[in-house]
Design an enzyme around this catalytic site. Structure first.
Site, mmCIF file in Angstrom:
data_model
loop_
_atom_site.group_PDB
_atom_site.id
_atom_site.type_symbol
_atom_site.label_atom_id
_atom_site.label_comp_id
_atom_site.label_asym_id
_atom_site.label_seq_id
_atom_site.Cartn_x
_atom_site.Cartn_y
_atom_site.Cartn_z
ATOM 1 N N HIS A 159 -1.642 -0.070 16.053
ATOM 2 C CA HIS A 159 -0.504 0.166 15.167
ATOM 3 C C HIS A 159 0.832 0.068 15.907
ATOM 4 O O HIS A 159 1.841 0.611 15.435
ATOM 5 C CB HIS A 159 -0.607 1.562 14.529
ATOM 6 N N PHE A 175 1.886 -1.740 8.818
ATOM 7 C CA PHE A 175 2.119 -1.948 10.242
ATOM 8 C C PHE A 175 2.011 -3.445 10.521
ATOM 9 O O PHE A 175 1.163 -4.137 9.944
ATOM 10 C CB PHE A 175 1.111 -1.193 11.106
ATOM 11 N N GLU A 180 -4.689 -6.348 3.019
ATOM 12 C CA GLU A 180 -3.534 -7.184 3.350
ATOM 13 C C GLU A 180 -3.724 -8.626 2.887
ATOM 14 O O GLU A 180 -2.764 -9.294 2.493
ATOM 15 C CB GLU A 180 -3.254 -7.137 4.851
ATOM 16 N N GLU A 217 0.827 -1.203 0.000
ATOM 17 C CA GLU A 217 0.000 0.000 0.000
ATOM 18 C C GLU A 217 0.867 1.262 0.000
ATOM 19 O O GLU A 217 1.736 1.436 0.871
ATOM 20 C CB GLU A 217 -0.914 -0.002 1.221
ATOM 21 N N ASP A 248 0.754 -4.969 12.876
ATOM 22 C CA ASP A 248 -0.562 -5.329 13.394
ATOM 23 C C ASP A 248 -1.463 -5.874 12.284
ATOM 24 O O ASP A 248 -2.321 -6.723 12.527
ATOM 25 C CB ASP A 248 -1.246 -4.104 14.017
ATOM 26 N N PHE A 249 -1.276 -5.377 11.066
ATOM 27 C CA PHE A 249 -2.159 -5.735 9.958
ATOM 28 C C PHE A 249 -1.874 -7.131 9.413
ATOM 29 O O PHE A 249 -2.585 -7.602 8.523
ATOM 30 C CB PHE A 249 -2.044 -4.710 8.826
ATOM 31 N N ILE A 250 -0.853 -7.777 9.947
ATOM 32 C CA ILE A 250 -0.588 -9.163 9.539
ATOM 33 C C ILE A 250 -1.761 -10.056 9.927
ATOM 34 O O ILE A 250 -1.971 -11.111 9.341
ATOM 35 C CB ILE A 250 0.729 -9.658 10.169
#
Length: 327
Positions: free
Chosen positions: A129, A83, A60, A29, A85-87
């Site tokens: 985040h 970030f 994601e 992104e 966290d977005f995994i």
């Protein structure tokens, strides 16, 4: 030797690899003209074009799924998640597809992909985040997990990750992006699974990861004034883990402290502690193993509270004092 930032080292590693291997491309992104959330890919679209520096939708799952498909068909994608966290949104693609495919097809299908993602707190980015979720990824067979703490390590480990035929999760702590050190301009590779002794000592071993390596070094400098000699081991990669270097250090010092930013409960520090407890180093221990980690709360937005939930230099100093004084 020249000095560059961690951010520049990561960018240079990718650029050098892309110049010599046309199968390597980046997707994520806002990584094109904008250069990514932290500016790591800034300028790369001008050199490599939009086909190899691919902006993606805000999904994601789509980014990771596309990378898995590309890897399986002969490409070597590097995907950037804004970030870490977005995994969580890409867990099926990473945990059930990328990590399993090579095993399920008897090694015939390779998944050479790197997931780069900024992790950790310290920027006021709040609870969604700022997490450190590396222990999740380390739990999954088939994934390799890397956590460089210096610019030198970041460039060399990223080269090794890009050359690997397995999926690699590459964590870049946000507070490390502006840190600097000596980094060779030429390409070089640091083998995955080889720890680094950041400081030699004889009284206590600290195994620290990412930003905590720097805090441990700062604590060690203060403790030296008290006559306490601290050895600091940076695993650099959690999977594979260099158990031998850690075991030999603990056998020498007789004491172990593990410190990471991730929540202490279920954190990777528990794996290191249990590894020592199951090894010959256990008989050399002169004090109980200590673990320092984040508190079991979401990372606060307030900067004072944010610091309070993460181990700081005074916490490391006190842990060392308690360990050294133990009778």
């Amino acid at each position: 030797m020249r000095v560059i930032t961690y951010l520049e080292a990561v960018r240079e590693a990718m650029s050098q690899e892309m110049r010599q291997n046309e199968d390597v491309f980046i997707l994520g992104e806002d990584i094109g003209v904008y250069g990514g959330a932290f500016g790591v890919t800034r300028g790369m679209i001008e050199e490599f074009g939009p086909e190899r520096v691919r902006n993606t939708p805000i999904s994601e799952a789509a980014i990771a799924g596309g990378a898995v498909g590309a890897a399986l068909t002969g490409m070597r994608p590097i995907l950037e998640l804004q970030f870490s966290d977005f995994i969580t949104i890409a867990m099926d693609q990473l945990v059930n597809q990328a990590a399993k495919t090579r095993y399920m097809f008897g090694g015939k299908g390779k998944v050479p992909m790197v997931v780069r993602t900024p992790a950790g707190s310290g920027t006021g980015a709040a609870a969604q985040h700022s997490q450190s979720l590396e222990a999740w990824m380390a739990h999954i067979p088939g994934l390799k997990v890397v956590q460089p703490s210096t610019a030198y390590d970041a460039k060399g480990l990223l080269k090794a990750a890009m050359d690997d035929d397995n999926p690699v999760i590459f964590y870049e702590h946000k507070l490390l992006y502006r840190t600097q050190c000596h980094v060779p301009e030429e390409q070089y590779s640091i083998p995955l699974g080889k720890a680094d002794v950041k400081r030699e000592g004889k009284d206590v071993t600290i195994v620290a990861t990412a930003i905590m390596v720097h805090k441990a070094l700062e604590a060690a400098a203060e403790l030296e004034k008290e006559g306490v000699d601290v050895e600091i081991i940076d695993p650099r990669t959690l999977v594979p883990l260099d158990e031998e270097t850690i075991i030999e250090s603990v056998k020498k010092t007789g004491r172990l402290i593990v410190v990471h930013e991730a929540v202490k409960r279920g954190g990777f520090g528990g794996e290191i502690a249990s590894m020592i407890a199951e090894s010959e180093a256990f008989d050399y221990l002169d004090a109980p193993i200590k673990r320092l980690g984040g508190l079991a709360v979401p990372v606060p937005y307030n900067p004072t509270l944010e610091k309070a939930v993460i181990p700081q230099v005074p916490d490391i100093i006190e842990a060392v004092r308690e360990t050294v004084r133990f009778k």
